[in-house]
Write an enzyme that holds these catalytic residues in place. Structure first.
Site, PDB file in Angstrom:
ATOM      1  N   HIS A  72     -16.787 -31.278  -4.971  1.00 13.43           N
ATOM      2  CA  HIS A  72     -17.019 -31.659  -3.030  1.00 13.43           C
ATOM      3  C   HIS A  72     -15.083 -31.897  -3.187  1.00 13.43           C
ATOM      4  O   HIS A  72     -14.684 -32.635  -4.517  1.00 13.43           O
ATOM      5  CB  HIS A  72     -17.362 -33.035  -3.324  1.00 13.43           C
ATOM      6  CG  HIS A  72     -18.225 -32.889  -1.980  1.00 13.43           C
ATOM      7  ND1 HIS A  72     -19.174 -33.168  -1.078  1.00 13.43           N
ATOM      8  CD2 HIS A  72     -19.689 -31.309  -2.697  1.00 13.43           C
ATOM      9  CE1 HIS A  72     -20.097 -32.543  -0.796  1.00 13.43           C
ATOM     10  NE2 HIS A  72     -20.441 -31.852  -1.128  1.00 13.43           N
ATOM     11  N   TYR A 201     -18.554 -41.059   5.214  1.00 13.72           N
ATOM     12  CA  TYR A 201     -18.920 -42.784   5.753  1.00 13.72           C
ATOM     13  C   TYR A 201     -18.419 -43.412   7.005  1.00 13.72           C
ATOM     14  O   TYR A 201     -17.431 -43.049   7.176  1.00 13.72           O
ATOM     15  CB  TYR A 201     -17.694 -43.198   4.342  1.00 13.72           C
ATOM     16  CG  TYR A 201     -17.806 -42.811   3.417  1.00 13.72           C
ATOM     17  CD1 TYR A 201     -17.810 -41.915   1.937  1.00 13.72           C
ATOM     18  CD2 TYR A 201     -18.629 -44.281   2.277  1.00 13.72           C
ATOM     19  CE1 TYR A 201     -17.768 -41.750   0.902  1.00 13.72           C
ATOM     20  CE2 TYR A 201     -19.119 -43.673   0.747  1.00 13.72           C
ATOM     21  CZ  TYR A 201     -18.295 -42.524   0.258  1.00 13.72           C
ATOM     22  OH  TYR A 201     -18.839 -42.492  -1.338  1.00 13.72           O
ATOM     23  N   LYS A 297     -19.155 -46.223  -7.299  1.00 14.13           N
ATOM     24  CA  LYS A 297     -18.061 -46.425  -8.850  1.00 14.13           C
ATOM     25  C   LYS A 297     -19.680 -46.694 -10.181  1.00 14.13           C
ATOM     26  O   LYS A 297     -19.211 -46.231 -11.261  1.00 14.13           O
ATOM     27  CB  LYS A 297     -17.585 -47.505  -8.272  1.00 14.13           C
ATOM     28  CG  LYS A 297     -16.226 -47.140  -7.989  1.00 14.13           C
ATOM     29  CD  LYS A 297     -15.244 -45.817  -8.827  1.00 14.13           C
ATOM     30  CE  LYS A 297     -14.319 -45.050  -7.640  1.00 14.13           C
ATOM     31  NZ  LYS A 297     -14.882 -43.650  -8.293  1.00 14.13           N
ATOM     32  N   TYR A 385     -10.926 -42.907  -5.825  1.00  9.49           N
ATOM     33  CA  TYR A 385     -12.043 -42.320  -5.008  1.00  9.49           C
ATOM     34  C   TYR A 385     -12.287 -41.178  -6.298  1.00  9.49           C
ATOM     35  O   TYR A 385     -13.561 -41.473  -6.766  1.00  9.49           O
ATOM     36  CB  TYR A 385     -12.290 -41.736  -3.963  1.00  9.49           C
ATOM     37  CG  TYR A 385     -13.687 -41.173  -3.445  1.00  9.49           C
ATOM     38  CD1 TYR A 385     -14.937 -41.974  -2.743  1.00  9.49           C
ATOM     39  CD2 TYR A 385     -14.824 -40.212  -4.269  1.00  9.49           C
ATOM     40  CE1 TYR A 385     -16.538 -41.716  -2.450  1.00  9.49           C
ATOM     41  CE2 TYR A 385     -15.630 -39.799  -3.581  1.00  9.49           C
ATOM     42  CZ  TYR A 385     -16.746 -40.385  -2.904  1.00  9.49           C
ATOM     43  OH  TYR A 385     -17.328 -40.083  -2.541  1.00  9.49           O
TER      44      TYR A 385
HETATM   45  P1  FAD Z   1     -29.360 -48.481 -16.038  1.00 11.79           P
HETATM   46  O1  FAD Z   1     -29.426 -47.120 -15.066  1.00 11.79           O
HETATM   47  O2  FAD Z   1     -29.744 -49.396 -14.912  1.00 11.79           O
HETATM   48  O3  FAD Z   1     -30.464 -47.728 -17.279  1.00 11.79           O
HETATM   49  C1  FAD Z   1     -30.325 -49.735 -18.015  1.00 11.79           C
HETATM   50  C2  FAD Z   1     -31.964 -48.858 -18.686  1.00 11.79           C
HETATM   51  O4  FAD Z   1     -32.039 -49.838 -19.566  1.00 11.79           O
HETATM   52  C3  FAD Z   1     -33.243 -48.850 -17.745  1.00 11.79           C
HETATM   53  O5  FAD Z   1     -33.536 -47.515 -18.640  1.00 11.79           O
HETATM   54  C4  FAD Z   1     -34.553 -49.669 -17.923  1.00 11.79           C
HETATM   55  O6  FAD Z   1     -35.985 -49.316 -17.890  1.00 11.79           O
HETATM   56  C5  FAD Z   1     -33.819 -50.565 -19.442  1.00 11.79           C
HETATM   57  N1  FAD Z   1     -33.846 -52.191 -19.300  1.00 11.79           N
HETATM   58  C6  FAD Z   1     -34.184 -52.675 -18.750  1.00 11.79           C
HETATM   59  N2  FAD Z   1     -34.186 -54.098 -19.064  1.00 11.79           N
HETATM   60  C7  FAD Z   1     -34.508 -53.397 -20.365  1.00 11.79           C
HETATM   61  C8  FAD Z   1     -34.666 -54.295 -21.382  1.00 11.79           C
HETATM   62  N3  FAD Z   1     -35.193 -55.865 -21.521  1.00 11.79           N
HETATM   63  N4  FAD Z   1     -35.345 -54.085 -23.013  1.00 11.79           N
HETATM   64  C9  FAD Z   1     -34.914 -52.397 -22.449  1.00 11.79           C
HETATM   65  N5  FAD Z   1     -34.813 -51.633 -21.684  1.00 11.79           N
HETATM   66  C10 FAD Z   1     -34.599 -52.467 -20.838  1.00 11.79           C
HETATM   67  N6  FAD Z   1     -24.456 -46.252  -7.953  1.00 11.79           N
HETATM   68  C11 FAD Z   1     -23.941 -45.875  -6.863  1.00 11.79           C
HETATM   69  O7  FAD Z   1     -22.767 -45.141  -8.024  1.00 11.79           O
HETATM   70  N7  FAD Z   1     -24.362 -45.082  -6.476  1.00 11.79           N
HETATM   71  C12 FAD Z   1     -25.591 -45.243  -5.764  1.00 11.79           C
HETATM   72  O8  FAD Z   1     -26.072 -44.544  -4.614  1.00 11.79           O
HETATM   73  C13 FAD Z   1     -26.705 -46.575  -6.685  1.00 11.79           C
HETATM   74  N8  FAD Z   1     -27.521 -46.977  -6.253  1.00 11.79           N
HETATM   75  C14 FAD Z   1     -28.825 -47.503  -6.736  1.00 11.79           C
HETATM   76  C15 FAD Z   1     -29.624 -47.902  -6.650  1.00 11.79           C
HETATM   77  C16 FAD Z   1     -30.251 -48.835  -7.675  1.00 11.79           C
HETATM   78  C17 FAD Z   1     -31.554 -49.442  -6.605  1.00 11.79           C
HETATM   79  C18 FAD Z   1     -29.323 -49.559  -8.286  1.00 11.79           C
HETATM   80  C19 FAD Z   1     -30.550 -50.440  -9.803  1.00 11.79           C
HETATM   81  C20 FAD Z   1     -27.984 -49.151  -9.191  1.00 11.79           C
HETATM   82  C21 FAD Z   1     -28.019 -47.903  -8.308  1.00 11.79           C
HETATM   83  N9  FAD Z   1     -26.673 -48.067  -8.644  1.00 11.79           N
HETATM   84  C22 FAD Z   1     -25.930 -46.616  -7.639  1.00 11.79           C
HETATM   85  C23 FAD Z   1     -25.403 -48.007  -9.041  1.00 11.79           C
HETATM   86  C24 FAD Z   1     -25.835 -46.731 -10.797  1.00 11.79           C
HETATM   87  O9  FAD Z   1     -27.254 -46.118 -11.004  1.00 11.79           O
HETATM   88  C25 FAD Z   1     -25.347 -47.426 -12.562  1.00 11.79           C
HETATM   89  O10 FAD Z   1     -24.565 -47.870 -11.996  1.00 11.79           O
HETATM   90  C26 FAD Z   1     -26.473 -46.822 -13.193  1.00 11.79           C
HETATM   91  O11 FAD Z   1     -27.624 -46.747 -13.144  1.00 11.79           O
HETATM   92  C27 FAD Z   1     -25.651 -47.655 -14.671  1.00 11.79           C
HETATM   93  O12 FAD Z   1     -26.447 -46.688 -16.021  1.00 11.79           O
HETATM   94  P2  FAD Z   1     -26.966 -48.062 -16.930  1.00 11.79           P
HETATM   95  O13 FAD Z   1     -27.319 -46.695 -17.839  1.00 11.79           O
HETATM   96  O14 FAD Z   1     -25.369 -48.729 -17.470  1.00 11.79           O
HETATM   97  O15 FAD Z   1     -27.809 -49.264 -16.399  1.00 11.79           O
HETATM   98  C1  DHB Z   2     -23.774 -41.890  -2.992  1.00 12.06           C
HETATM   99  C2  DHB Z   2     -24.171 -43.695  -2.956  1.00 12.06           C
HETATM  100  C3  DHB Z   2     -23.466 -43.590  -3.022  1.00 12.06           C
HETATM  101  O1  DHB Z   2     -22.893 -44.475  -3.167  1.00 12.06           O
HETATM  102  C4  DHB Z   2     -21.531 -42.766  -2.947  1.00 12.06           C
HETATM  103  O2  DHB Z   2     -20.912 -43.688  -2.259  1.00 12.06           O
HETATM  104  C5  DHB Z   2     -21.775 -41.798  -2.479  1.00 12.06           C
HETATM  105  C6  DHB Z   2     -23.155 -41.038  -2.834  1.00 12.06           C
HETATM  106  C7  DHB Z   2     -25.432 -41.058  -2.679  1.00 12.06           C
HETATM  107  O3  DHB Z   2     -26.250 -41.493  -3.474  1.00 12.06           O
HETATM  108  O4  DHB Z   2     -25.427 -39.553  -3.046  1.00 12.06           O
END
Ligand code: FAD
Ligand code: DHB
Length: 390
Positions: A72, A201, A297, A385
């Site tokens: 994009h 947005y 982010k 962004y």
């Molecule tokens: P996570 O993806 O949370 O992975 C953590 C892993 O650790 C998981 O597999 C979990 O099962 C495991 N874990 C947890 N606790 C334990 C434990 N005690 N012992 C062993 N393993 C454990 N970001 C965006 O940019 N746009 C979005 O639309 C967006 N939507 C989101 C919606 C939700 C509901 C959430 C929770 C987050 C969202 N985010 C979004 C943020 C983005 O998805 C996260 O920043 C990203 O997943 C971070 O990756 P991570 O690997 O650090 O953590």
């Molecule tokens: C999506 C989520 C976001 O938070 C964003 O800023 C843009 C896209 C998505 O889930 O596609």
């Protein structure tokens, strides 16, 4: 069991770090509290910065992302019935973002790890990192009723906001910064073509809305909702009606609707811990920081943490120097805080807060109008962004 690095958490940050370590011949084990199916059922982020894509390529896992991802060059801000396009490509001198679902990225990483024979211990109960303040870090957990222990050189806490790693740090050693927002995001996935070829947005007196996508036939849409709302209160019809009302007519009129197959509500918060290193344990991604999703982010910050940590670990094992490991927390936090600021400012600009009122709405619209007329203001938004440099 003994390995060099135990990675707690098999989300994108843990899997990416694991792959980069494996590629460098550094043994690692990933431990997660849930199973693979559960991990692959989570629908989350969708927008990848070029830095994130570069890291995925470096891990050797970018093939499908480049084939199926949607590059994009811009996105739209809508307000007061108007559209303003932020031309990312033009404003940043040739940068763009890639729309590719976190679920797909996670699937690619898991499949690659399986092909390489990398170890992931799923469904581990009561995972506890210990000994990281001394020379004998280890992780204990129960699997199928049996207690196990993995000794290692380092622990990477990649276990998200609710994980065990941050909780294992003594209270006095960690400082927490937090802001909770008084609303949530209701998100749906539906197999309908996206209303627009780029993201929208939307600022609207009824609340924020976001039109995103996963492919040319699958849409990801969000509306700002009350924290008291439950998913059951939002039928598909109610969701589509509300989304249409928050978009300018020229978008609302052409929107294709259909049954949703995923619907969930996410709370919004800004959260950072300092430092991100505790002896031989490093916090990575959501374990150390959360941003409201408005600037897309969260996942990208998890990737930049991995970038700083892999530099440190490679330098430790290949050059016998700990300079980059020692710099990990400060380097990561410097980038984290800028993304926390940007996510907060996008959230503040686009959402209806309890105290926004008519005055606040006018101030938001004035700022959005300023963005449409000032290349400097649009450039600042575009630069953040697409992602600040590592
Ligand atoms: P996570 O993806 O949370 O992975 C953590 C892993 O650790 C998981 O597999 C979990 O099962 C495991 N874990 C947890 N606790 C334990 C434990 N005690 N012992 C062993 N393993 C454990 N970001 C965006 O940019 N746009 C979005 O639309 C967006 N939507 C989101 C919606 C939700 C509901 C959430 C929770 C987050 C969202 N985010 C979004 C943020 C983005 O998805 C996260 O920043 C990203 O997943 C971070 O990756 P991570 O690997 O650090 O953590
Ligand atoms: C999506 C989520 C976001 O938070 C964003 O800023 C843009 C896209 C998505 O889930 O596609």
């Amino acid at each position: 069991m003994r390995t060099k690095v135990v990675i707690i958490g098999s989300g994108p940050s843990g899997l990416l770090l694991g792959q980069l370590l494996t590629n460098a011949g550094i043994d690692n084990v990933i431990v997660d509290r849930v199973g693979k199916e559960h991990i692959l059922s989570r629908v989350r982020a969708g927008v990848l910065e070029e830095g994130t894509v570069g890291l995925v390529d470096r891990a050797g896992v970018g093939e499908r992302l480049h084939r199926e991802g949607l590059p994009h060059d811009g996105f739209s801000l809508t307000f007061d019935g108007r559209d303003h396009r932020i031309d990312l490509f033009d404003l940043t001198g040739g940068k763009r973002v890639m729309v590719y679902g976190q679920t797909e990225l996670t699937r690619d990483l898991i499949e690659r790890r399986e092909r390489d024979g990398g170890v992931v211990i799923y469904d581990a109960v009561n995972v506890v990192p210990s000994g990281f303040d001394g020379d004998h870090p280890h992780v204990t957990f129960e699997k199928d009723g049996v207690t196990q222990r993995i000794d290692c050189d380092f622990i990477a806490g990649c276990d998200g906001f609710h994980g065990a790693s941050r909780k294992a740090v003594p209270e006095g050693a960690i400082k927490t910064f937090e802001k909770i927002y008084p609303f949530g995001w209701l998100g749906i996935l539906a197999d309908v073509p996206p209303v627009n070829h780029e993201l929208i947005y939307a600022n609207h007196p009824r609340g924020f809305a976001l039109c995103s996508m996963r492919s040319e036939t699958r849409s990801r849409y969000y509306v700002q909702c009350s924290l008291d709302d439950k998913v059951e209160m939002w039928s598909d019809d109610r969701f589509w009606d509300e989304l249409r009302r928050r978009l300018p007519a020229h978008h609302a009129e052409v929107m294709v609707t259909g049954p949703s197959f995923e619907k969930s509500i996410a709370p919004l918060r800004s959260f950072v811990v300092e430092p991100m290193r505790f002896g031989r344990m490093f916090l990575v991604g959501d374990a150390a920081h959360i941003v409201p999703p408005t600037g897309a982010k969260g996942l990208n910050l998890a990737a930049s943490d991995v970038y700083y940590l892999i530099e440190g670990l490679l330098e430790h094992y290949q050059e016998k120097s700990d300079a980059a490991l020692d710099a990990y927390s400060a380097r990561a936090l410097s980038r984290v805080w800028k993304a926390v600021r940007f996510s907060w400012s996008m959230t503040t600009l686009l959402h209806r807060f309890p105290d926004t009122g008519d005055f606040g709405q006018k101030i938001q619209e004035a700022e959005l109008d300023y963005l449409t007329h000032s290349r400097a203001a649009s450039t600042a938004m575009a630069e953040n962004y697409v992602g600040l440099p590592y």
